[in-house]
Design a protein around this motif. Structure first.
Motif, mmCIF file in Angstrom:
data_model
loop_
_atom_site.group_PDB
_atom_site.id
_atom_site.type_symbol
_atom_site.label_atom_id
_atom_site.label_comp_id
_atom_site.label_asym_id
_atom_site.label_seq_id
_atom_site.Cartn_x
_atom_site.Cartn_y
_atom_site.Cartn_z
ATOM 1 N N GLU A 114 0.828 -1.209 0.000
ATOM 2 C CA GLU A 114 0.000 0.000 0.000
ATOM 3 C C GLU A 114 0.859 1.254 0.000
ATOM 4 O O GLU A 114 0.571 2.213 -0.735
ATOM 5 N N THR A 115 1.898 1.259 0.829
ATOM 6 C CA THR A 115 2.814 2.397 0.874
ATOM 7 C C THR A 115 4.238 1.902 1.052
ATOM 8 O O THR A 115 4.476 0.827 1.618
ATOM 9 N N VAL A 116 5.186 2.700 0.554
ATOM 10 C CA VAL A 116 6.614 2.478 0.771
ATOM 11 C C VAL A 116 7.202 3.808 1.224
ATOM 12 O O VAL A 116 7.088 4.813 0.508
ATOM 13 N N GLU A 117 7.771 3.829 2.412
ATOM 14 C CA GLU A 117 8.306 5.065 2.976
ATOM 15 C C GLU A 117 7.253 6.179 2.950
ATOM 16 O O GLU A 117 7.560 7.343 2.681
ATOM 17 N N GLY A 118 6.008 5.793 3.218
ATOM 18 C CA GLY A 118 4.929 6.759 3.315
ATOM 19 C C GLY A 118 4.308 7.179 1.997
ATOM 20 O O GLY A 118 3.345 7.943 1.981
ATOM 21 N N ARG A 119 4.824 6.695 0.882
ATOM 22 C CA ARG A 119 4.288 7.061 -0.430
ATOM 23 C C ARG A 119 3.407 5.947 -0.978
ATOM 24 O O ARG A 119 3.716 4.766 -0.829
ATOM 25 N N SER A 120 2.339 6.316 -1.647
ATOM 26 C CA SER A 120 1.362 5.344 -2.132
ATOM 27 C C SER A 120 1.928 4.544 -3.294
ATOM 28 O O SER A 120 2.477 5.106 -4.252
ATOM 29 N N PHE A 121 1.733 3.213 -3.204
ATOM 30 C CA PHE A 121 2.149 2.319 -4.275
ATOM 31 C C PHE A 121 0.924 1.546 -4.770
ATOM 32 O O PHE A 121 -0.204 2.026 -4.669
ATOM 33 N N VAL A 122 1.109 0.334 -5.289
ATOM 34 C CA VAL A 122 0.012 -0.393 -5.942
ATOM 35 C C VAL A 122 -1.132 -0.680 -4.982
ATOM 36 O O VAL A 122 -2.304 -0.471 -5.302
ATOM 37 N N GLY A 123 -0.813 -1.196 -3.793
ATOM 38 C CA GLY A 123 -1.858 -1.496 -2.828
ATOM 39 C C GLY A 123 -2.502 -2.856 -3.014
ATOM 40 O O GLY A 123 -3.540 -3.140 -2.410
ATOM 41 N N ALA A 124 -1.914 -3.735 -3.816
ATOM 42 C CA ALA A 124 -2.459 -5.085 -3.980
ATOM 43 C C ALA A 124 -2.141 -5.967 -2.786
ATOM 44 O O ALA A 124 -2.849 -6.952 -2.526
ATOM 45 N N VAL A 125 -1.069 -5.643 -2.058
ATOM 46 C CA VAL A 125 -0.686 -6.367 -0.844
ATOM 47 C C VAL A 125 -1.053 -5.505 0.357
ATOM 48 O O VAL A 125 -0.646 -4.337 0.426
ATOM 49 N N PRO A 126 -1.824 -6.044 1.303
ATOM 50 C CA PRO A 126 -2.295 -5.235 2.437
ATOM 51 C C PRO A 126 -1.206 -5.010 3.483
ATOM 52 O O PRO A 126 -1.265 -5.557 4.600
ATOM 53 N N ALA A 127 -0.211 -4.198 3.137
ATOM 54 C CA ALA A 127 0.895 -3.944 4.061
ATOM 55 C C ALA A 127 1.546 -2.622 3.710
ATOM 56 O O ALA A 127 1.424 -2.119 2.590
ATOM 57 N N GLN A 128 2.245 -2.055 4.708
ATOM 58 C CA GLN A 128 3.067 -0.867 4.498
ATOM 59 C C GLN A 128 4.524 -1.266 4.667
ATOM 60 O O GLN A 128 4.838 -2.124 5.496
ATOM 61 N N ALA A 129 5.403 -0.626 3.897
ATOM 62 C CA ALA A 129 6.824 -0.959 3.949
ATOM 63 C C ALA A 129 7.636 0.287 4.261
ATOM 64 O O ALA A 129 7.287 1.395 3.850
#
Length: 857
Positions: A360-375
């Motif tokens: 969903e996010t990487v370092e606070g930035r929005s990504f694809v969001g297909a995996v229900p997790a933040q990185a």
């Protein structure tokens, strides 16, 4: 030398010249020597087949760049002992054959998988290949002791044939001769001795070296390294050593998958993530996909607006998306399309970086969001071999499939695993196995584990079967629904800076520029920052350590004497010509307050702080505006002359135009205006060869130069700068300076960055910046944008009214131009960044300009 090896009917003896390059430990120079030898032999016209012991992805990227052939990983743990030599043979015979194979080792010669007797070590692979070992040793701090180390490595395991030595980082020819004498007493030849300055300079990051694909100057670096290697290493002896390897009796490896076909018998398309953010995948992965009948199409998640047409499978390998999160997150059209395709059941395998991309996010930035997790980045590195078992049926095979793999990352996801984990391993469940379309098995398999399909071909077969089934079942000629926003919208938190109207309206014209407006007012956490000219996100580790070390002395008042002396030594001037300051901003305030002249002439467009400081001090200011038609170059004859010379302020290179004025022209300007000349050289340390145009000299009558350490060294929050010039004028500035205005940490930074080593690093950063700027300029001009020729770490561009605001809506902040006297709202200043960030900007700008054209039409 015989001709290149050609494909032959196996089995049978294979006469393959080969050698393995090892070392006593990491950091000895294996990559320097390995890549140098590969590049130098290739430059001679030989075809070199490169290899790498272990699971490393970055070194094979440099190998491929040096040889023009795919870098191959040879790892017994990942692929099995029985496949190591066949895979070397496959690599040597592919693509028209090769003259010899050069294999770079890993860590120390006998360092392998923990808890074993050196399994998967360099020595282990050398035994499996029957290859002689060429040792690389860093001899910078020893001589005779090197021979003792070589003796131990040579005799430790009689099955390993240590056959030669290359000395790295020798201190002098005499030092090299001494170490050579000691080593050759053992009966081993020394094939080369590289001096300290002959190594490849590859910037490192949290996971090691920066991939070759991310370095615009990598090819030029390798060309220089090839020349240095050819000069300092006996290449004929290296080839002769490789030819001592006995014949191999092996059957070259082949992928050997059952063929698949898509709808109407076509080759199903597998989209493979590439570009600068996704550089990690084993070469055999694509061998498998093609051997099964798939069409492999590489796409760049940072640049491409949509998946390749007809995509029936998605492979997202490794890389550094966390380092390029800002750029990747702005490609919203592709993110949405990938999200939709995965939701529809598109077979997807994501390893490490691929997992992050799907979060969903990487370092606070929005990504694809297909995996229900933040990185996000974590405090510790996760590294090591793993054995794992799949928990459910998925596109990689049935539940219970066991694989060997490798993890190498500093990010972590929250949660660590999904309700249905991808793998179960020694540290518990990890990753995510998802079935978003309700197909009955997981169509998304995402985890940190890198598995080498050559060791587990059933994974490749299962995935290609799933891809073909998707293609046959799909009625689409292109993947999923293409989602493109009708109009750009500003990301959350991306409010317009003070003085701006909100997107999409253009800013209102103002009668007088806001001299106190600075680039940091343009930025937001949700925007890619191209508005601020600070080069680095943080100071280098050695400089950060210098700052930290000052904490213990903060109880004492700052003492500038050592910093002043260091700065004077750096510039070859007397100490009374130097004044440390709390950044260039304080220096301009001191200039304004010192009463150096009854009036001031400011050459614009330039940094507005000097004029703002003059206004605050009550000094009358006259502006001289350079002309856009002349690309803002300085024409001295256009300036007024007089006997009561003013205080003249000019930038070099000028902010925001990037124009570098020749020193002779500035001296002529001083002679003409007959006053005090102040030159802002805040960015001169980022210009290749810029010191030649500096006005700093042993004698500087009537002249002052202001320097800043903020830009190059990432120190905007610390405030460190200084003035060099006429000692009488410097003394007058010092009279205006409050006591202890420069902090102890800032003074320590001045000392640390005045050393020869820091100067060399500074020059390297400037050299790195030049091709990055060229890349930006070429891309802008290809879009039809006017660019003012620049020598600085930024460029001035004429985008047109309102385009800057549209770019904010796409996630990019550039510096407005209308706050600089002499510029209008159609002008913007763009900071030079790494090529991937630049490519993201060019993509967004191209979309913006296209929409403008469509609107005008």
């Amino acid at each position: 030398m015989v001709g290149p090896l050609r494909s032959q009917a196996p089995p049978g003896p294979l006469d393959l010249p080969r050698l393995v390059i090892g070392a006593p430990a990491s950091g000895q120079g294996k990559t320097t020597v390995s890549v140098g030898i590969m590049a130098a032999l290739t430059a001679r016209g030989l075809t070199v087949s490169p290899g790498k012991v272990g699971p490393d992805y970055i070194d094979p990227g440099y190998h491929a760049l040096a040889t023009g052939r795919p870098g191959r990983n040879l790892d017994p743990w990942l692929v099995g002992e029985e496949r190591v030599a066949p895979m070397l043979a496959h690599a040597a015979l592919s693509d028209g054959g090769s003259d010899l194979s050069v294999v770079e080792g890993v860590m120390g010669l006998f360092d392998g998988r923990l808890g074993t007797d050196g399994d998967s070590s360099t020595a282990h692979v050398a035994r499996l290949l029957g290859a002689p070992v060429l040792l690389v040793l860093d001899v910078a701090s020893a001589s005779g002791t090197i021979a003792a180390a070589v003796h131990g490595l040579r005799t430790f395991d009689p099955r390993v044939h240590v056959a030669g030595v290359v000395l790295n980082r020798t201190g002098s020819p005499r030092h090299a001769e001494e170490v050579t004498r000691w080593v050759e007493r053992l009966g081993l030849p020394v094939l080369g001795a590289l001096p300290r300055d002959a190594g490849i300079s590859v910037p490192s990051r949290h996971l090691g070296l920066v991939p070759a694909a991310e370095r615009a100057e990598a090819a030029a670096t390798l060309a220089r390294l090839a020349e240095q290697t050819a000069e300092h290493v006996d290449l004929d002896a290296v080839v002769a050593l490789a030819r001592t390897a006995p014949s191999l009796t092996v059957t070259p490896w082949k992928p050997g998958l059952s063929p698949v076909s898509g709808r109407e018998g076509r080759r199903p398309v597998v989209a493979v993530a590439g570009g600068r953010a996704f550089t990690f995948r084993y070469a055999e992965t694509e061998d498998f996909l093609r051997s099964a009948g798939c069409e492999v199409v590489t796409f760049d998640p940072a640049l491409d607006r949509e998946l390749p047409p007809g995509t029936a499978g998605l492979y997202l390998g490794g890389g550094f998306p966390e380092m390029h999160a800002a750029t990747l997150s702005t490609n919203t059209a592709l993110l949405a399309q990938v999200r939709d395709a995965i939701a529809a059941g598109l077979p997807t395998v994501a390893e490490c970086a691929g997992l992050l991309y799907l979060c969903e996010t990487v370092e606070g930035r929005s990504f694809v969001g297909a995996v229900p997790a933040q990185a996000a980045m974590g405090p510790r590195l996760t590294l090591g071999y793993r054995e794992a078992t799949s928990t459910v049926d998925s596109v990689l095979g049935p539940a219970g499939t066991t694989v060997t793999g490798h993890e190498f990352h500093r990010t972590a996801t929250d949660p660590v695993a999904g309700k249905v984990a991808a793998w179960d391993g020694p540290h518990g469940p990890t990753g995510f196995a998802l079935d978003p379309a309700g197909t009955g098995r997981a169509t998304v398999h995402a985890s940190y584990l890198h598995a080498h399909w050559a060791g587990h071909p059933q994974l490749a077969q299962s995935f290609t079967d799933a891809v073909a089934a998707w293609d046959r079942a799909s009625s689409l000629t292109a993947p999923a629904t293409r989602t493109t926003p009708a109009t750009p919208s500003a990301p959350a938190g991306a409010s317009a800076p003070a003085g701006d109207t909100a997107y999409p309206e253009a800013p209102q014209a103002r009668p007088e520029p806001d001299l106190l407006h600075h680039g940091d007012r343009e930025t937001s956490p949700d925007l890619v920052d191209l508005a601020v000219n600070v080069r680095q996100a943080a100071p280098p580790d050695w400089l950060a350590a210098t700052v930290r070390d000052t904490v213990r002395g903060l109880a004492a008042y700052p003492d500038a004497r050592d910093a002043r002396a260091a700065l004077a030594r750096r510039h070859g001037v007397s100490e009374d010509m130097v004044l440390p300051a709390s950044g260039a901003a304080e220096a301009f305030t001191l200039v304004a307050r010192a009463g150096l002249a009854g009036r001031a002439l400011v050459v614009h467009p330039q940094f507005t702080e000097p004029e703002a400081a003059l206004h605050r001090a009550g000094v009358p200011v006259q502006r001289h505006l350079l002309r856009a038609d002349d690309d803002f170059t300085l024409v001295v004859d256009d300036l007024p002359s007089g006997s009561d010379g003013p205080l003249v302020v000019v930038g070099n290179p000028t902010n925001p135009t990037g124009v570098l004025h020749p020193a002779d022209q500035l001296r002529e300007l001083h002679r003409r205006t007959r006053g005090v000349l102040v030159v802002d050289e805040a960015f001169l340390d980022e210009v290749v060869g810029g010191e030649a145009q500096s006005l700093i000299a042993a004698r500087m009558p009537g002249r002052l130069v202001v320097r800043s350490l903020t830009k190059t060294w990432g120190l905007a929050g610390l405030r460190a700068g200084y003035v060099v010039g006429d000692p009488t004028l410097v003394a007058r500035l010092a009279e205006q300076q409050p006591p202890w205005s420069v902090s102890t940490p800032a003074l320590a930074v001045m000392e640390a960055t005045s050393t020869p080593a820091a100067a060399a690093e500074e020059a390297g950063l400037a050299a790195e910046l030049a091709p990055w700027r060229d890349h930006l300029v070429e891309g802008l001009r290809a879009l039809g944008v006017r660019v003012v020729p620049s020598q600085a770490p930024f460029v001035l561009v004429e985008l047109g009214r309102g385009v800057r605001e549209l770019l904010r809506g796409k996630g990019y902040a550039v510096r407005r131009g209308d706050t600089f006297p002499g510029l209008g709202p159609q002008w913007c200043r763009v900071a030079v960044r790494d090529p991937l960030t630049t490519d993201g900007l060019l993509r967004a700008l191209g979309e913006t300009l296209l929409k403008d054209e469509e609107r005008d039409t």
